[in-house]
Write an enzyme that holds these catalytic residues in place. Structure first.
Site, short mmCIF file in Angstrom:
data_model
loop_
_atom_site.label_atom_id
_atom_site.label_comp_id
_atom_site.label_asym_id
_atom_site.label_seq_id
_atom_site.Cartn_x
_atom_site.Cartn_y
_atom_site.Cartn_z
N ARG A 86 57.94 56.41 27.27
CA ARG A 86 57.33 54.99 27.84
C ARG A 86 56.77 55.44 29.05
O ARG A 86 56.74 56.46 29.57
CB ARG A 86 58.44 54.12 28.07
CG ARG A 86 59.12 53.35 26.84
CD ARG A 86 60.54 52.81 26.94
NE ARG A 86 60.45 51.82 27.86
CZ ARG A 86 61.29 50.89 28.31
NH1 ARG A 86 62.47 51.26 28.18
NH2 ARG A 86 61.32 49.79 28.99
N HIS A 87 55.87 54.64 29.60
CA HIS A 87 55.52 54.76 30.88
C HIS A 87 56.43 54.96 31.85
O HIS A 87 57.81 54.76 31.72
CB HIS A 87 54.56 53.45 31.20
CG HIS A 87 55.37 52.10 31.24
ND1 HIS A 87 56.39 51.77 32.33
CD2 HIS A 87 55.66 51.24 30.20
CE1 HIS A 87 57.08 50.65 31.88
NE2 HIS A 87 56.61 50.47 30.46
N ASN A 93 59.74 46.32 36.05
CA ASN A 93 60.82 46.76 35.50
C ASN A 93 62.13 46.78 36.69
O ASN A 93 63.10 46.37 36.24
CB ASN A 93 60.96 48.31 35.13
CG ASN A 93 60.20 48.92 33.89
OD1 ASN A 93 59.29 49.67 33.96
ND2 ASN A 93 60.19 47.74 32.79
N ARG A 157 50.44 50.33 33.81
CA ARG A 157 51.50 51.09 33.94
C ARG A 157 51.64 52.42 33.23
O ARG A 157 51.91 53.54 33.62
CB ARG A 157 52.96 50.59 33.96
CG ARG A 157 52.95 49.73 32.43
CD ARG A 157 54.11 48.45 32.73
NE ARG A 157 54.45 47.93 31.38
CZ ARG A 157 54.01 46.72 30.84
NH1 ARG A 157 52.83 46.14 31.70
NH2 ARG A 157 54.31 46.24 29.98
N GLU A 180 51.98 46.99 24.84
CA GLU A 180 53.43 46.18 24.42
C GLU A 180 53.40 44.91 23.61
O GLU A 180 52.38 44.34 23.76
CB GLU A 180 54.11 45.99 25.78
CG GLU A 180 55.48 45.54 25.86
CD GLU A 180 56.38 46.36 24.98
OE1 GLU A 180 56.08 46.69 23.57
OE2 GLU A 180 57.56 46.81 25.18
N HIS A 248 54.98 51.82 25.29
CA HIS A 248 56.08 50.84 25.75
C HIS A 248 57.37 50.81 24.90
O HIS A 248 57.15 51.30 23.88
CB HIS A 248 55.17 49.45 25.99
CG HIS A 248 54.16 49.44 26.61
ND1 HIS A 248 54.01 49.12 27.98
CD2 HIS A 248 52.71 49.74 26.62
CE1 HIS A 248 52.71 49.19 28.53
NE2 HIS A 248 52.00 49.59 27.47
O1 F6P Z 1 61.08 45.33 29.80
C1 F6P Z 1 59.94 45.94 29.05
C2 F6P Z 1 59.55 45.68 28.10
O2 F6P Z 1 58.77 46.64 27.41
C3 F6P Z 1 58.81 44.18 27.87
O3 F6P Z 1 57.65 44.30 28.33
C4 F6P Z 1 58.99 43.91 26.40
O4 F6P Z 1 58.91 42.46 26.06
C5 F6P Z 1 60.45 44.51 26.04
O5 F6P Z 1 60.59 45.62 26.68
C6 F6P Z 1 60.89 44.48 24.76
O6 F6P Z 1 61.88 44.93 24.54
P1 F6P Z 1 63.12 43.96 23.59
O7 F6P Z 1 62.22 43.82 22.40
O8 F6P Z 1 64.13 44.74 23.43
O9 F6P Z 1 63.10 42.44 24.06
#
Ligand code: F6P
Length: 308
Positions: A86-87, A93, A157, A180, A248
């Site tokens: 990931r970045h 974050n 990012r 993402e 991501h």
């Molecule tokens: O929080 C970082 C992130 O990459 C968000 O941009 C994204 O919506 C999320 O994680 C995805 O993770 P999950 O599917 O567990 O909610």
């Protein structure tokens, strides 16, 4: 390649070759070769010769069968490593906001610096072992390519995470497919804000994260992201050089899930932490996966066991 198979591990080269020739003879006795004489029966078949160098496809009909041939044509067995991460930590974050296009935090930038040094180091190590192998005349396995491709998403990012990579030495590409998951009306919110403002959405996603699609323009589900990653996976399979993918959380889960053969229903809950680097080596006899954690104090990567 066959000499590196687990069946011939530690066996004398000549003995292994003779054994393999006998094995082929046995195969030839036991199997029926498909050819033109079988084509009248209307069967569909595909022959893949020399790992896709030559492909014969007969009577292939339908989307799925066609996709299978396309996949097999792009597949290769060059020795290479697919690095995935990931970045670095972003400013969003730090405050728990999802989505958006935030820049890296100070810590995230340090991660990016270390990543470029570490990959450069790995490259030099590969180069050294290439030389040793060449000098020893060990041409058993095909040679590794020297170049390393770097792919990021189009978001700030991931681009900032690879700023330490010299574009003259690395083939750097920013690819929208690696963005993402798009959270529609929930972009820029934290999970507790989503729970308060859209409790029904929060619950629906909790119950079925794989199928749940964020509402609002462009909102995506895990299944949508799997779908959009299809062409990228073909391109990844086609690559013969080392490749670093900086992406991501959701995309990393899906790519790792694909490479490690993890059922898609388990992908949305896979642990893929920030500042962790995976190295996946597709080998003729299975995939080898290594995991490295960035040790902030050492400012270097430390190998850790992979949880499956
Ligand atoms: O929080 C970082 C992130 O990459 C968000 O941009 C994204 O919506 C999320 O994680 C995805 O993770 P999950 O599917 O567990 O909610």
């Amino acid at each position: 390649m066959k000499l590196s198979s687990p069946d011939y591990k530690g066996m004398d080269e000549k003995q292994a070759r003779d054994d393999f020739k006998k094995r082929l003879e046995n195969y030839e006795r036991a199997y029926q070769t498909l050819g033109e004489e079988d084509e009248e029966d209307g069967i569909q078949y595909c022959k893949l010769i020399n790992v896709g160098k030559k492909v014969i496809a007969y009577n292939i009909q339908g989307y799925l069968a066609g996709q299978c041939i396309f996949y097999l044509m792009n597949f290769n067995l060059s020795p290479r490593c697919i690095w995935l991460t990931r970045h670095g930590e972003s400013t969003d974050n730090l405050i728990g906001k999802i989505g958006g296009d935030a820049p890296l935090s100070g810590r995230g930038k340090k991660y990016g610096d270390c990543l470029s040094r570490f990959i450069q180091h790995q490259r030099q190590e590969n180069e050294k072992s290439r030389r040793v192998e060449a000098e020893a005349g060990m041409a058993i396995s095909p040679l590794r390519e020297r170049t390393v491709a770097v792919w990021t998403s189009m978001l700030t990012r991931t681009k900032e995470t690879v700023e330490g990579f010299d574009p003259k030495e690395y083939d750097i590409k920013h690819i929208r497919f690696l963005n993402e998951i798009y959270a529609g009306i929930c972009e820029g919110l934290s999970y507790s804000q989503i729970e308060n403002e859209y409790p029904e959405e929060f619950e629906a996603r909790r119950v079925n994260k794989l199928f749940y699609r964020y509402p609002g323009m462009g909102g995506e589900s895990y299944l949508d992201v799997i779908q959009r990653l299809n062409p990228l996976i073909i391109e990844m399979e086609r690559m013969t050089s080392d490749l670093l993918i900086v992406t991501h959380r959701v995309v990393l889960r899906i790519l790792l899930g694909y490479l490690m053969d993890i059922d898609r229903s388990k992908m949305p809950e896979m642990d893929v932490h920030l500042h962790t680097l995976y190295c996946v080596e597709p080998k003729p006899h299975g995939t080898v996966v290594k995991k490295y954690r960035w040790d902030e104090e050492l400012d270097w990567f430390v190998e850790e066991p992979v949880d499956k």
